[in-house]
Design an enzyme around this catalytic site. Structure first.
Site, short mmCIF file in Angstrom:
data_model
loop_
_atom_site.label_atom_id
_atom_site.label_comp_id
_atom_site.label_asym_id
_atom_site.label_seq_id
_atom_site.Cartn_x
_atom_site.Cartn_y
_atom_site.Cartn_z
N ASP A 1 -3.17 2.54 -6.00
CA ASP A 1 -2.04 2.63 -5.09
C ASP A 1 -1.85 1.41 -4.20
O ASP A 1 -1.13 1.48 -3.20
CB ASP A 1 -2.16 3.89 -4.21
CG ASP A 1 -3.38 3.84 -3.30
OD1 ASP A 1 -4.30 3.04 -3.56
OD2 ASP A 1 -3.41 4.60 -2.31
N GLU A 2 -2.47 0.30 -4.52
CA GLU A 2 -2.27 -0.89 -3.70
C GLU A 2 -2.40 -2.15 -4.55
O GLU A 2 -3.06 -2.16 -5.58
CB GLU A 2 -3.26 -0.93 -2.53
CG GLU A 2 -4.71 -1.03 -2.95
CD GLU A 2 -5.66 -1.18 -1.77
OE1 GLU A 2 -5.33 -1.93 -0.83
OE2 GLU A 2 -6.72 -0.55 -1.79
N ASP B 1 0.85 -1.19 0.00
CA ASP B 1 0.00 0.00 0.00
C ASP B 1 0.89 1.23 0.00
O ASP B 1 1.69 1.43 0.92
CB ASP B 1 -0.91 -0.02 1.24
CG ASP B 1 -2.05 0.98 1.15
OD1 ASP B 1 -2.23 1.58 0.07
OD2 ASP B 1 -2.77 1.14 2.15
N MET B 2 0.77 2.06 -1.03
CA MET B 2 1.55 3.29 -1.10
C MET B 2 1.06 4.27 -0.03
O MET B 2 -0.14 4.37 0.24
CB MET B 2 1.45 3.92 -2.48
CG MET B 2 1.87 3.01 -3.62
SD MET B 2 3.55 2.37 -3.47
CE MET B 2 4.52 3.88 -3.67
#
Length: 395
Positions: free
Chosen positions: A103-104, A9-10
């Site tokens: 983003d994940e 996860d960013m």
């Protein structure tokens, strides 16, 4: 062989991209979203979260909590560009990657210990490589099952790492609050609370049949999760169909030399992205948006598929030459599509000229240097002065 699933996860992705692209925003309370009072916050930096600002919160409420908040309009095209880099990094570690959002992603880590060492080392290498390639931090969780990997990635944010080992899983679950289980919403938590259930350990005080009788199929799924059972596996995402880069200018321009310089920078990004993913494309597309927001695209199909930066750039310049600049340009971009995997057998009708292969060797050498020393280690001579200019916004 032990099963491992990782969730990557960013950290504060949209806001972190804005802070990376504009160093003046680093360390400041930044939120991405609309700027009007009717808008909502799409993403919040960690600097602004400490004031209680969260995504989906109204801008009015966010400004009340943090008067110094800096609202930035979203640039989804830019976020998608970085997202492609993120997924490219993960593909370096495992062929089984499932993108869950921009983003994940989930990654099947089973067997990676043979290549990279213990699962802790796998997670550390992913984090280091992600920082090297994207300039951003991520949080990584690893567990024997999928839903626990997602929970683990949220344990030590930002820039965190958390491993739930096989022998520790049931002890971890025993004290885990039921509201942490993905899919257990607020209403179900309220129902369970009235039943005296707060943790997974509380769920396991009763047999599966008890929960099925009271909650139906949801009861059975709840009991399974509390027991550490999750049948969901990592399903590889559908392969990309195109790769592109584009920039919106701070000031509209009709200067063709400036436009060509942007096309070169973009062709570098696209070419590098193609080579990282192992794809070649046959069709090059130029995108131009004018000051009046009218948009045009021009495409050219090549005789053979390519991942070559020079070929992409030269084709884009030929397409630009055909465009009459009656109005100033506010956005330009280049893309490659009509993919074929790079390891695909080349037929006699697609034999590539020696010149292209020679230039590809240069591309691979540049990629290797940047991979080892960072994206700024090598710069084309044509872009040296160009990259000293103020950076225009990238979408």
């Amino acid at each position: 062989m032990r099963t491992w699933i990782l969730h990557i996860d960013m950290d504060a992705f949209f806001a972190s991209v804005e802070q990376m692209d504009n160093p003046d925003l680093q360390g400041k309370p930044v939120a991405v979203g609309g700027t009007s009072d009717r808008s909502v916050v799409s993403a919040a930096s960690y600097e602004v979260r400490k004031y209680g600002v969260r995504s989906a919160m109204s801008v009015v409420k966010a400004r009340q909590l943090c008067p110094d908040i800096i609202m930035i309009p979203g640039r989804m095209k830019r976020y998608k560009e970085i997202s492609r880099m993120v997924m490219g990094v993960l593909a370096e570690f495992s062929p089984t990657v499932e993108q869950a959002s921009v983003d994940e992603a989930y990654l099947d880590g089973t067997g990676l210990e043979r290549l990279f060492g213990p699962i802790d080392e796998v997670a550390r290498r992913i984090k280091a490589r992600m920082k090297e390639v994207t300039g951003l931090t991520c949080s990584v969780g690893a567990a024997p099952v999928r839903f626990l990997a997602k929970i683990a990635s949220d344990m030590n944010k930002p820039d965190g790492m958390f491993i739930i080992r096989h022998e520790e899983m049931h002890d971890f679950l025993r004290t885990l609050k039921v509201g942490k289980i993905p899919g257990v919403g607020k209403k179900l938590v309220e129902i369970l609370t009235r039943m005296g259930v707060r943790t997974c350990g509380d769920v396991l005080q009763k047999p599966r049949e008890h929960w099925e009788a009271r909650l139906g199929k949801y009861g059975g799924a709840l009991f399974d999760r509390a027991s550490g059972i999750d049948p969901n596996r990592v399903v590889p995402s559908e392969a990309a169909k195109s790769c592109s880069a584009e920039n919106t200018f701070h000031e509209d321009t009709t200067d063709r030399e400036t436009l060509r310089q942007w096309l070169l920078a973009q062709s570098e990004r696209v070419g590098e992205d193609l080579r990282r993913h192992g794809y070649k494309g046959r069709t090059v597309t130029l995108k131009v948006k004018f000051s009046d927001f009218k948009q045009i695209t021009r495409s050219k199909s090549l005789d053979s598929r390519t991942d070559n930066t020079a070929v992409i750039y030269e084709t884009a310049c030929l397409l630009l030459k055909q465009v009459k600049l009656k109005r100033a340009v506010r956005l330009i971009g280049v893309g490659v599509s009509n993919f074929s995997p790079r390891n695909r057998q080349v037929t006699l009708f697609e034999e590539e000229p020696a010149k292209v292969e020679a230039t590809s060797e240069l591309d691979r050498a540049v990629d290797a240097v940047r991979k080892k020393f960072g994206g700024k280690a090598v710069t084309r001579m044509e872009l040296l002065a160009f990259k000293k200019k103020p950076t225009n916004s990238a979408e």
